[in-house]
Structure formats: C-alpha cells, structure tokens
Design a protein around this motif. Structure first.
Motif, mmCIF file in Angstrom:
data_model
loop_
_atom_site.group_PDB
_atom_site.id
_atom_site.type_symbol
_atom_site.label_atom_id
_atom_site.label_comp_id
_atom_site.label_asym_id
_atom_site.label_seq_id
_atom_site.Cartn_x
_atom_site.Cartn_y
_atom_site.Cartn_z
ATOM 1 N N SER A 39 35.817 44.500 26.751
ATOM 2 C CA SER A 39 34.818 44.036 25.792
ATOM 3 C C SER A 39 33.600 44.951 25.857
ATOM 4 O O SER A 39 33.561 45.937 26.604
ATOM 5 C CB SER A 39 34.438 42.583 26.086
ATOM 6 N N ASN A 40 32.573 44.620 25.085
ATOM 7 C CA ASN A 40 31.398 45.475 24.950
ATOM 8 C C ASN A 40 30.609 45.549 26.264
ATOM 9 O O ASN A 40 30.066 44.542 26.716
ATOM 10 C CB ASN A 40 30.500 44.929 23.833
ATOM 11 N N PRO A 41 30.496 46.724 26.880
ATOM 12 C CA PRO A 41 29.770 46.836 28.152
ATOM 13 C C PRO A 41 28.263 46.634 27.999
ATOM 14 O O PRO A 41 27.565 46.407 28.991
ATOM 15 C CB PRO A 41 30.081 48.262 28.617
ATOM 16 N N ASN A 42 27.783 46.706 26.765
ATOM 17 C CA ASN A 42 26.351 46.512 26.514
ATOM 18 C C ASN A 42 25.988 45.049 26.290
ATOM 19 O O ASN A 42 24.816 44.722 26.129
ATOM 20 C CB ASN A 42 25.911 47.343 25.300
ATOM 21 N N GLU A 43 27.000 44.185 26.268
ATOM 22 C CA GLU A 43 26.766 42.757 26.058
ATOM 23 C C GLU A 43 27.566 41.954 27.086
ATOM 24 O O GLU A 43 28.577 41.346 26.764
ATOM 25 C CB GLU A 43 27.152 42.336 24.636
ATOM 26 N N ILE A 44 27.113 41.977 28.323
ATOM 27 C CA ILE A 44 27.790 41.242 29.385
ATOM 28 C C ILE A 44 27.459 39.758 29.243
ATOM 29 O O ILE A 44 26.301 39.356 29.259
ATOM 30 C CB ILE A 44 27.380 41.751 30.772
ATOM 31 N N ARG A 45 28.503 38.941 29.111
ATOM 32 C CA ARG A 45 28.334 37.513 28.865
ATOM 33 C C ARG A 45 28.593 36.700 30.138
ATOM 34 O O ARG A 45 28.787 37.258 31.209
ATOM 35 C CB ARG A 45 29.233 37.095 27.708
ATOM 36 N N ASP A 46 28.613 35.390 29.986
ATOM 37 C CA ASP A 46 28.619 34.506 31.157
ATOM 38 C C ASP A 46 29.979 34.338 31.831
ATOM 39 O O ASP A 46 30.055 33.984 33.004
ATOM 40 C CB ASP A 46 28.110 33.109 30.771
ATOM 41 N N VAL A 47 31.068 34.550 31.079
ATOM 42 C CA VAL A 47 32.402 34.251 31.602
ATOM 43 C C VAL A 47 33.264 35.514 31.585
ATOM 44 O O VAL A 47 33.380 36.181 30.559
ATOM 45 C CB VAL A 47 33.085 33.146 30.773
ATOM 46 N N HIS A 48 33.866 35.811 32.740
ATOM 47 C CA HIS A 48 34.765 36.957 32.870
ATOM 48 C C HIS A 48 36.212 36.464 32.873
ATOM 49 O O HIS A 48 36.574 35.633 33.707
ATOM 50 C CB HIS A 48 34.498 37.711 34.173
ATOM 51 N N VAL A 49 37.025 36.969 31.942
ATOM 52 C CA VAL A 49 38.454 36.653 31.931
ATOM 53 C C VAL A 49 39.203 37.906 32.377
ATOM 54 O O VAL A 49 39.122 38.951 31.720
ATOM 55 C CB VAL A 49 38.933 36.201 30.536
ATOM 56 N N ILE A 50 39.907 37.798 33.496
ATOM 57 C CA ILE A 50 40.569 38.949 34.106
ATOM 58 C C ILE A 50 42.077 38.814 33.924
ATOM 59 O O ILE A 50 42.685 37.837 34.392
ATOM 60 C CB ILE A 50 40.220 39.057 35.601
ATOM 61 N N PHE A 51 42.696 39.781 33.264
ATOM 62 C CA PHE A 51 44.137 39.764 32.990
ATOM 63 C C PHE A 51 44.879 40.603 34.035
ATOM 64 O O PHE A 51 44.577 41.776 34.245
ATOM 65 C CB PHE A 51 44.416 40.303 31.585
ATOM 66 N N MET A 52 45.876 39.953 34.667
ATOM 67 C CA MET A 52 46.677 40.579 35.728
ATOM 68 C C MET A 52 48.138 40.684 35.270
ATOM 69 O O MET A 52 48.802 39.669 35.065
ATOM 70 C CB MET A 52 46.619 39.731 36.999
ATOM 71 N N HIS A 53 48.633 41.904 35.109
ATOM 72 C CA HIS A 53 50.025 42.084 34.677
ATOM 73 C C HIS A 53 50.985 41.832 35.832
ATOM 74 O O HIS A 53 50.578 41.595 36.973
ATOM 75 C CB HIS A 53 50.219 43.477 34.086
ATOM 76 N N GLY A 54 52.277 41.905 35.542
ATOM 77 C CA GLY A 54 53.290 41.612 36.543
ATOM 78 C C GLY A 54 54.070 42.825 36.992
ATOM 79 O O GLY A 54 53.660 43.976 36.785
ATOM 80 N N LEU A 55 55.201 42.565 37.625
ATOM 81 C CA LEU A 55 56.052 43.615 38.173
ATOM 82 C C LEU A 55 56.521 44.555 37.061
ATOM 83 O O LEU A 55 57.078 44.121 36.051
ATOM 84 C CB LEU A 55 57.265 42.984 38.865
ATOM 85 N N GLY A 56 56.295 45.846 37.252
ATOM 86 C CA GLY A 56 56.730 46.834 36.271
ATOM 87 C C GLY A 56 55.882 46.888 35.017
ATOM 88 O O GLY A 56 56.169 47.659 34.106
ATOM 89 N N GLY A 57 54.827 46.078 34.959
ATOM 90 C CA GLY A 57 53.967 46.066 33.776
ATOM 91 C C GLY A 57 52.797 47.015 33.925
ATOM 92 O O GLY A 57 52.689 47.761 34.899
ATOM 93 N N ASN A 58 51.925 46.976 32.940
ATOM 94 C CA ASN A 58 50.684 47.752 33.021
ATOM 95 C C ASN A 58 49.624 47.068 32.168
ATOM 96 O O ASN A 58 49.903 46.094 31.461
ATOM 97 C CB ASN A 58 50.898 49.212 32.603
ATOM 98 N N ALA A 59 48.416 47.585 32.224
ATOM 99 C CA ALA A 59 47.284 46.940 31.555
ATOM 100 C C ALA A 59 47.321 47.090 30.049
ATOM 101 O O ALA A 59 46.561 46.422 29.345
ATOM 102 C CB ALA A 59 45.969 47.511 32.093
ATOM 103 N N GLU A 60 48.201 47.928 29.540
ATOM 104 C CA GLU A 60 48.285 48.148 28.094
ATOM 105 C C GLU A 60 49.447 47.372 27.479
ATOM 106 O O GLU A 60 49.269 46.428 26.720
ATOM 107 C CB GLU A 60 48.426 49.651 27.804
ATOM 108 N N ASN A 61 50.666 47.767 27.828
ATOM 109 C CA ASN A 61 51.856 47.227 27.155
ATOM 110 C C ASN A 61 52.109 45.748 27.442
ATOM 111 O O ASN A 61 52.647 45.025 26.592
ATOM 112 C CB ASN A 61 53.091 48.037 27.550
#
Length: 298
Positions: free
Chosen positions: A8-30
């Motif tokens: 998200s926009n680094p210039n607008e840090i908001r109150d809640v952080h949602v962190i996505f964790m991929h699985g085995l053989g995955g990656n942060a994109e696909n």
C-alpha cells in the motif's frame, strides 16, 4: 532472507497492518493473484474497500523440492521472518492481522510462539500484544498426506528417479501427524484461550487436479475454542485465490480484516505496559486523549 514489502501507499501509513504469508512453493506475487484473470493481486482490493489498512506481503524461500538449496524448516523460517518484521519502523505501531496460506499459517504460529517466549524482550512483547487476528487458508495444522507419502522410502526413491530431487526441509516437516506440528498446535490452542485474538479458518473441499485433497478438513481445522471452520468448494492451490470481489473467499477475508478493531489507546498501552492497564481507566485525560497523543501519568 525473508523479503517483506509494503504494497500500500508508504506515504499514508494507517492503523491496521494486514500481513500476507504464502505457503510451500509459493511466493509473494503469484500466490495472491485472483483466479479469474490471474493478473490482479487481490489483497490490494482490500485497500479500496477498507480505508484503514496497510497491505504487506512476506516472501521467503520454501521450495517443495531440494534444488540448489534445501531451504529451512519451520522454526528457522519463523525466526528469520520474525526478526525482519521487528526491524521495519512502519510496523512498530498499529494493529497486526496475518492472512496465511498453507505453510504460512504454521510459520505464523511459530512466530507468535517465538514472540511469546521472548516476552521480556520489549519489542517482542509489543509485537505480540498488537497481533489481533489470524486467518488460516488451507493450513495443515496436523500435516498433509502428500508430505507423508513423499517422506516414505518408496516415494522418496520414485521422486528422485523422476525429478532427481528430494523433498525440501520444509516439505518433509509437513508429514501427517508430525509430532512437532501436533505439539505446536496444542500450544497454540492453549495460548489462544488467554488472548484477545480473532480467527478465520477456511478449509478446502475439492481435490487438487481431481486426485488428492492436500489438506484434509481435520488437519485444516486447528480446533480453536469458539471458532468454526468454513468449508470452501475449492482445491488447495485455489483457497487463496478468489475469482473476484463477490467470491466468498474475498468476502470472508474482507469482513474479517474490517471487523471492529481493538481500541487504539488500549492497544498501545497494553503493548507497552503488559496486561496491567486497569489503573489507567480512571484517568479522564487518557479517556479523552486524541488519536496519536499519549499522556503518561507517574
């Protein structure tokens, strides 16, 4: 080393952080592409539908097979990711919610255990007190039959003949009813009882490639008191890929991350003064304290 990226926009840090964790053989994109077009990173849809979220992705090396590297096991992956999370200034304040696919859920539980074990370390205590939600998407809390079959001698030999490779360390640790996974899940269930932690559990009901259920329902359900697992008619690789904003995977996650949050001031003070916050409630100057302003009474 884990790569943690603010989407998200680094210039607008908001109150809640949602962190996505991929699985085995995955990656942060696909891993997080929508199933319909396979082009849109659907976690970014949440920014448009919820105005108080920061979206983060974590990428780490967890191959299914040993190639150039055998990778790391769950404890080492968790330690590496945890220490990198603590180094990010933008994550030093605000509520934290994890959304985890498959192995990512096991790593997240191990991260929380690490933080709990280091409770006397100030940054670790502040981190764990700010985690308010975890969503498990097809997480094998008790392991997977695929990993079990891949771990036996015959399957290892066949796999090596076909691919010239063996299962990675992470893959080998996912064997069905692995004692380490069972012990981690038992600890997590007990620990959750004493925490104001919300959960969303989605379980797959379809077979991958029409042949095998990767994470069976009894393994996908961590058995947390008061939390009912929700069956979704998709296979393992698609339980993290909604078709569009109307798909039930997306609507469940959107509702989960946008539910009423913990009071900002209570979250801030509990993360810094442990659970002894009752004495603060009588101070009217604290109750009327505006967002972002802190009053310390000595």
């Amino acid at each position: 080393m884990a790569k943690i990226v603010l989407r998200s926009n680094p210039n607008e840090i908001r109150d809640v952080h949602v962190i996505f964790m991929h699985g085995l053989g995955g990656n942060a994109e696909n891993t997080w592409l929508d199933r319909k077009t396979k082009q849109d990173a659907w976690p970014l849809w949440l920014m448009k539908d919820c105005d108080d979220l920061n979206i983060w992705t974590v990428e780490y090396d967890a191959p299914k097979l040993k190639f150039n590297s055998s990778g790391m096991g769950i404890p080492d992956l968790a330690t590496n990711i945890f220490e990198n999370l603590l180094k990010i200034p933008e994550l030093a304040d605000g509520e934290i919610i994890f959304v985890c696919h498959s192995l990512g859920g096991l790593i997240t539980k191990q991260i929380l255990r690490l933080a709990n074990d280091q409770n006397k370390r100030e940054v670790a205590h502040q981190f764990i007190e700010r985690v308010t939600g975890v969503a498990f998407l097809g997480t094998p809390h008790l392991g997977s039959d695929i990993a079990t079959h891949g771990h036996n001698i015959f399957a290892k030999g066949l796999l090596r003949c076909l691919t010239f490779q063996q299962p990675s360390i992470a893959a080998a640790s996912l064997s069905r009813n692995d004692p380490n996974l069972r012990e981690l899940n038992t600890w997590y269930r007990d620990w959750c009882q004493h925490k104001a932690l919300r959960h969303l559990v989605l379980i797959e009901t379809e077979k991958m490639y029409g042949t095998i259920t990767v994470v069976k329902p009894d393994s996908a359900d961590p058995g947390i008191a008061g939390v009912r697992a929700i069956p979704i008619a998709v296979s393992h690789e698609n339980i993290c890929k909604p078709n569009d904003k109307n798909h039930e995977i997306y609507t469940h996650i959107k509702e989960f991350v946008s539910q009423k949050k913990r009071d900002f001031h209570k979250l801030w003070i509990s993360s810094r003064f442990h659970n002894d916050i009752n004495a603060w409630e009588g101070y009217s100057n604290w109750a009327n304290c505006p967002h972002g302003t802190y009053v310390v009474v000595k």
